[in-house]
Design a protein around this motif. Sequence first.
Motif, mmCIF file in Angstrom:
data_model
loop_
_atom_site.group_PDB
_atom_site.id
_atom_site.type_symbol
_atom_site.label_atom_id
_atom_site.label_comp_id
_atom_site.label_asym_id
_atom_site.label_seq_id
_atom_site.Cartn_x
_atom_site.Cartn_y
_atom_site.Cartn_z
ATOM 1 N N ILE A 165 11.456 79.583 -54.865
ATOM 2 C CA ILE A 165 12.239 80.445 -53.704
ATOM 3 C C ILE A 165 11.578 80.304 -52.533
ATOM 4 C CG2 ILE A 165 13.048 82.431 -52.994
ATOM 5 C CD1 ILE A 165 14.693 82.946 -55.420
ATOM 6 N N ALA A 166 10.147 80.533 -52.789
ATOM 7 C CA ALA A 166 9.482 80.542 -51.448
ATOM 8 C C ALA A 166 9.198 79.003 -50.833
ATOM 9 C CB ALA A 166 8.001 81.112 -51.896
ATOM 10 N N LYS A 167 9.236 78.239 -51.834
ATOM 11 C CA LYS A 167 8.915 76.877 -51.653
ATOM 12 C C LYS A 167 10.322 76.127 -50.713
ATOM 13 C CE LYS A 167 5.736 75.562 -55.042
ATOM 14 N NZ LYS A 167 5.598 74.907 -56.373
ATOM 15 N N ASP A 168 11.621 76.771 -51.104
ATOM 16 C CA ASP A 168 12.895 76.396 -50.649
ATOM 17 C C ASP A 168 12.862 76.844 -49.297
ATOM 18 O OD1 ASP A 168 13.431 75.260 -53.115
ATOM 19 O OD2 ASP A 168 14.649 76.786 -53.581
ATOM 20 N N SER A 222 9.236 89.822 -55.274
ATOM 21 C CA SER A 222 10.316 91.064 -56.006
ATOM 22 C C SER A 222 11.286 89.809 -56.779
ATOM 23 C CB SER A 222 10.975 91.678 -54.903
ATOM 24 O OG SER A 222 11.480 91.224 -53.883
ATOM 25 N N LYS A 223 12.033 90.690 -57.660
ATOM 26 C CA LYS A 223 12.907 89.795 -58.482
ATOM 27 C C LYS A 223 13.946 89.465 -57.652
ATOM 28 C CE LYS A 223 14.283 90.846 -63.262
ATOM 29 N NZ LYS A 223 14.424 92.054 -64.211
ATOM 30 N N VAL A 224 14.881 90.227 -56.735
ATOM 31 C CA VAL A 224 15.517 89.683 -55.984
ATOM 32 C C VAL A 224 14.822 89.706 -54.502
ATOM 33 C CG1 VAL A 224 17.652 90.157 -54.539
ATOM 34 C CG2 VAL A 224 17.522 90.978 -56.974
ATOM 35 N N PRO A 225 14.606 88.436 -53.836
ATOM 36 C CA PRO A 225 14.075 88.498 -52.583
ATOM 37 C C PRO A 225 14.583 89.551 -51.605
ATOM 38 C CG PRO A 225 14.874 86.428 -52.872
ATOM 39 C CD PRO A 225 15.560 87.495 -54.138
ATOM 40 N N THR A 226 13.716 90.289 -50.999
ATOM 41 C CA THR A 226 13.720 91.386 -50.126
ATOM 42 C C THR A 226 13.283 91.260 -48.639
ATOM 43 O OG1 THR A 226 13.735 92.733 -52.034
ATOM 44 C CG2 THR A 226 13.575 93.987 -50.069
ATOM 45 N N ILE A 227 14.142 91.419 -47.756
ATOM 46 C CA ILE A 227 13.767 91.602 -46.199
ATOM 47 C C ILE A 227 13.094 92.992 -46.035
ATOM 48 C CG2 ILE A 227 14.596 91.494 -43.732
ATOM 49 C CD1 ILE A 227 16.771 89.657 -44.799
ATOM 50 N N LYS A 281 19.416 87.411 -42.647
ATOM 51 C CA LYS A 281 19.907 87.559 -43.981
ATOM 52 C C LYS A 281 20.738 86.391 -44.544
ATOM 53 C CE LYS A 281 21.556 91.108 -47.120
ATOM 54 N NZ LYS A 281 22.889 90.777 -47.632
ATOM 55 N N GLU A 282 22.008 86.170 -43.627
ATOM 56 C CA GLU A 282 22.983 85.164 -43.541
ATOM 57 C C GLU A 282 22.315 83.728 -43.863
ATOM 58 O OE1 GLU A 282 22.677 87.467 -41.226
ATOM 59 O OE2 GLU A 282 24.654 88.614 -41.520
ATOM 60 N N ILE A 342 18.756 80.649 -50.390
ATOM 61 C CA ILE A 342 18.117 81.074 -51.789
ATOM 62 C C ILE A 342 19.249 82.018 -52.328
ATOM 63 C CG2 ILE A 342 15.541 80.567 -51.037
ATOM 64 C CD1 ILE A 342 15.831 83.523 -50.149
ATOM 65 N N GLY A 343 20.367 82.164 -52.072
ATOM 66 C CA GLY A 343 21.170 83.091 -52.626
ATOM 67 C C GLY A 343 21.220 84.326 -52.154
ATOM 68 N N GLN A 344 21.241 85.509 -53.280
ATOM 69 C CA GLN A 344 21.174 86.929 -52.849
ATOM 70 C C GLN A 344 19.783 87.242 -52.229
ATOM 71 O OE1 GLN A 344 21.890 89.634 -55.976
ATOM 72 N NE2 GLN A 344 21.705 91.332 -54.365
ATOM 73 N N VAL A 345 20.067 88.079 -51.435
ATOM 74 C CA VAL A 345 18.780 88.612 -50.599
ATOM 75 C C VAL A 345 19.026 90.197 -50.425
ATOM 76 C CG1 VAL A 345 17.451 88.813 -48.355
ATOM 77 C CG2 VAL A 345 17.921 86.380 -49.542
#
Length: 341
Positions: free
Chosen positions: A86-89, A191-196, A204-205, A211-214
Motif C-alpha cells: 500500500i505504501a509503494k502504491d 496499521s491494518k487500515v491505513p489511517t490519516i 482522503k478521497e 489504496i481503498g478504504q482509509v
Amino acid sequence: MKTQIVSVDNLSTKEQGYTQAVDLLIVGETVAFPTETVYGLGAVATNERAVSKIFEAKGRPQDNPLIVHIGELEELESFTKNIPQIAKDCMDAFWPGPLTLILPLKPNSLAQNVSAGLDTVGVRMPEHPVALELLRRLKQPVAAPSANRSGKPSPTKATHVFHDLNGKIPLIVDGGATGIGLESTVLDVTSKVPTILRPGGITKEMLEKVIGQVNESKLTDHAEAPRAPGMKYAHYAPNAPVYLIENSKLTVRNAVEKIHSNSQKVVLIASEQYADIEVDHFFSLGKENQLQDAAHLLYEALRSCDETDADLVLVPVFLKEGVGTAIMNRLEKAANGNWFV
Ligand code: TXA
Ligand code: MG
C-alpha cells in the motif's frame, strides 16, 4: 549566531546558496529550506547532535518525532524495512508530493531523536524544486519539521522563518512563497487500515482512489493518546485568542457589533465576501469557496494577527470536504476548540 538568507531564485546567488546549504548540513548544522507545503528546518537525519539543534532552535518537545525527507527512492532502503505494498502504491501515485508515510523504521539506522524512540518513521519526498535539488545534491536523508517556533503557525515565506528563528540557525534558503501552505498529509500505513494522522493537501478521497478504504484518526480527542505525537500540542495560534464562528455574514456582523460594544478590537480572517464588514483588521483568505487559496493564505493571516492590537480573532468555518478538512483541522487547533457565541 548570525542568520543569513540566501535566494536560490536569483541566478547570481543560486549556486552559492545550494553549496552553502549542503556544506552546512554536512558539518552538522541546521538549514531552513522551502518545500511545496511549508518551510522546513533540516538536519542530516543520521547525525544526533545536528538533529538536536532542530529541537533547540524550535523549542520543540523531545517526544515529537520528525519527518525524514528524501530526494531519491533508493535512500529508503537504508532506514526503513518491510515496506507494505500500500505504501509503494502511495509513493507511485503521490511522490514527490505532500504525503508523509509512516513506515517501519530499521533499528539503529537514524539518529534516535528523529523518531522519538518509536519503531516507525515518517518519510516524504517533497515536490518543491529547491527542496529536491538540495536533497539530491546532499544525497542523504534530512530530518525536517516546519521551520517555526514550536506552537506558532508554520512558515510559508522565508521572512516568517527569519522572524521566528533569527539568531538560532545559520542559513535560510529563500525560494519564495510555498505553494500549498499547509503541512503534508500524514498517513500511517503500518496499521491494518491505513489511517490519516494529519489531514493535508492529499485528501482522503485522493488516497481512497489509489489504496481503498482509509480511516481518519480523531485528532482532536484529547482523551486518546495521539498517534501523531505532534497533534497533542497547542498549535498554529496567534497571541490573541481565536474564535470559530458560523459561516454567515449576518452572524459575523452581529458578533462584530457585540465585540465593539465591549470596546474590544477584532481581526476577521475570511474569504473576500466578508471584506465589507467593518472590523479593525481584515485578512483575506481569497475568493469564496477557493479552498486552495484559503490554505495558501491561512498561516500568513494567522501570523499577521500578532502585528495588530486586536483582542480577539474571528474565523468563519469551512466545510470539512477535500482540503477543507485540513484547513479546519488547523483552525480548530488555533482556536483550541473556542466558538464565538
Ligand atoms: O509538510 C510537512 O510535512 C512539513 C515540511 C517541512 O515537510 N513538515 C512538518 O513537520 O510539518 P512537523 O514536524 O511540523 O510535523 C510532523 C508531524 C507531527 O505531527 C509528528 O507528530 C508526526 O508528523 N510524525 C512524525 N513521525 C511520526 C511517527 N513515526 N509516527 C506518528 N507520527 C509521526
Ligand atoms: Mg510543525
